[in-house]
Design an enzyme around this catalytic site. Structure first.
Site, PDB file in Angstrom:
ATOM      1  N   CYS A 172     -12.046  10.421   4.380  1.00  0.00           N
ATOM      2  CA  CYS A 172     -11.755   9.193   3.631  1.00  0.00           C
ATOM      3  C   CYS A 172     -10.541   8.480   4.245  1.00  0.00           C
ATOM      4  CB  CYS A 172     -11.507   9.539   2.165  1.00  0.00           C
ATOM      5  SG  CYS A 172     -11.284   8.119   1.086  1.00  0.00           S
ATOM      6  N   CYS A 173      -9.473   9.248   4.534  1.00  0.00           N
ATOM      7  CA  CYS A 173      -8.280   8.651   5.163  1.00  0.00           C
ATOM      8  C   CYS A 173      -8.621   8.104   6.543  1.00  0.00           C
ATOM      9  CB  CYS A 173      -7.159   9.693   5.297  1.00  0.00           C
ATOM     10  SG  CYS A 173      -6.179   9.914   3.798  1.00  0.00           S
ATOM     11  N   CYS A 255      -2.678   5.889  -2.259  1.00  0.00           N
ATOM     12  CA  CYS A 255      -3.835   5.471  -3.051  1.00  0.00           C
ATOM     13  C   CYS A 255      -3.772   6.148  -4.421  1.00  0.00           C
ATOM     14  CB  CYS A 255      -5.113   5.899  -2.349  1.00  0.00           C
ATOM     15  SG  CYS A 255      -5.363   5.120  -0.744  1.00  0.00           S
ATOM     16  N   CYS A 258      -5.093   9.775  -5.079  1.00  0.00           N
ATOM     17  CA  CYS A 258      -4.424  10.864  -4.357  1.00  0.00           C
ATOM     18  C   CYS A 258      -2.918  10.866  -4.595  1.00  0.00           C
ATOM     19  CB  CYS A 258      -4.718  10.753  -2.856  1.00  0.00           C
ATOM     20  SG  CYS A 258      -6.484  10.747  -2.501  1.00  0.00           S
ATOM     21  N   CYS A 282      -1.763  11.495   5.864  1.00  0.00           N
ATOM     22  CA  CYS A 282      -3.084  10.880   6.031  1.00  0.00           C
ATOM     23  C   CYS A 282      -3.508  10.776   7.482  1.00  0.00           C
ATOM     24  CB  CYS A 282      -3.129   9.501   5.380  1.00  0.00           C
ATOM     25  SG  CYS A 282      -2.070   8.327   6.220  1.00  0.00           S
TER      26      CYS A 282
HETATM   27 FE1  SF4 Z   1      -9.004   8.077   0.511  1.00  0.00          FE
HETATM   28 FE2  SF4 Z   1      -7.032   9.307  -0.830  1.00  0.00          FE
HETATM   29 FE3  SF4 Z   1      -6.835   8.872   1.820  1.00  0.00          FE
HETATM   30 FE4  SF4 Z   1      -6.677   6.843   0.085  1.00  0.00          FE
HETATM   31  S1  SF4 Z   1      -5.220   8.570   0.323  1.00  0.00           S
HETATM   32  S2  SF4 Z   1      -7.831   6.848   1.988  1.00  0.00           S
HETATM   33  S3  SF4 Z   1      -8.200   7.486  -1.493  1.00  0.00           S
HETATM   34  S4  SF4 Z   1      -8.304  10.221   0.744  1.00  0.00           S
END
Ligand code: SF4
Length: 295
Positions: A172-173, A255, A258, A282
């Site tokens: 996701c990151c 985010c 998280c 991240c």
């Molecule tokens: Fe995704 Fe969490 Fe990374 Fe944001 S911090 S990009 S929601 S995994």
């Protein structure tokens, strides 16, 4: 590809010989850097019209290490001015609107407000973070570009059968931050970030300026030597806009899925990030793709 020597009006060797030790002794007067930054930027835009990527040759890496050592005792304003002098208009800044980023923006607004600044707008940021962008723009006239992923949050979650941050936060990151950073630094020679050495073990080794092997450009950390207290002292002294969530127990904000408020007794200011997992960064400030953090 060209080395820094090919870009700067002064060669790395020449610059070291002429200015070694001077900056370290200087008392910083912000006004001085305001004027210097604006004039330098105007001249350099005209001179550096054609982009060519930097090459991390051994002499260039040695030059960066020497400059980093020389800048160790320089103020953040002087470090930013160094970045403008050497890399504008191919200098950029990434910000997540953390306290450090807001302080650098307040300095950049005086030194080189034309600098391209961007945010990784993952679609999962807190509303308070998004509002801060407008507060900064109103106060300093610096418009931060909100870079967005190819897929919206609903499209992304449909594609992956639900929120990927729950099952594979590294991916996701990567999809929603790292790829955007790659876009933001395209055709740039250097980027600035707000990391501080006392934030984490990962960040403790960050040079003031160094080669970013992941993104292939010079990374400048004007606040590497500042403490959390230094940052907040400046914010309060100059009424720099900051995220109101910091007053609600969130020392580090990323985010919303998280990030949680830190609990009583937790001393690590990043303990509210990816809480309950081994993930601490991240991927923006680490070499490994699978870990990595906020800017
Ligand atoms: Fe995704 Fe969490 Fe990374 Fe944001 S911090 S990009 S929601 S995994």
């Amino acid at each position: 590809m060209v080395s820094a020597a090919g870009l700067s009006s002064r060669s790395p060797v020449g610059k070291r010989a002429s200015s070694s030790g001077v900056l370290a002794r200087e008392k910083v007067e912000t006004g001085k850097y305001e004027k210097a930054g604006k004039n330098m930027l105007k001249d350099l835009v005209a001179v550096r019209s054609e982009f060519r990527p930097l090459e991390a040759t051994p002499p260039f890496l040695e030059y960066l290490a020497d400059e980093s050592a020389r800048l160790e005792s320089a103020s953040p304003e002087a470090i930013i001015a160094w970045g403008v002098e050497h890399y504008a208009p191919y200098l950029t800044m990434a910000t997540a609107f953390g306290p450090e980023g807001c302080v650098i923006l307040s300095m950049l607004a005086r030194i080189a407000p034309e600098t391209y600044v961007f945010n990784l707008d993952t679609g999962y940021q807190f509303q308070q973070t998004l509002d801060l962008r407008d507060r900064i723009a109103r106060k300093y006239g610096v418009e931060v570009d909100m870079l967005q992923p190819e897929l919206t949050v609903p499209e992304y979650e449909v594609k992956h059968g639900g929120p990927l941050y729950k099952t594979n936060p590294n991916q996701c990151c990567f999809d929603r931050k790292i790829k955007l950073l790659q876009t933001g630094v395209r055709e740039k020679h250097a980027w600035m970030s707000g990391i501080r050495r006392d934030q984490s073990a990962d960040r403790a080794r960050a040079p003031i300026v160094g080669w970013d092997e992941k993104f292939h450009l010079v990374k400048i950390s004007p606040l590497a030597n500042w403490t959390k207290q230094d940052v907040w002292k400046r914010i309060l002294a100059e009424d720099v806009p900051y995220n109101p969530l910091h007053d609600q127990g969130y020392p580090s904000i990323g985010c919303w899925p998280c990030t949680r408020a830190v609990l009583e007794g937790e001393s690590d200011e990043r303990s509210g990030r990816w809480s309950g997992s081994a993930k601490t960064e991240c991927g923006l400030h680490t070499l490994a793709e699978q870990d990595g953090s906020g800017i």
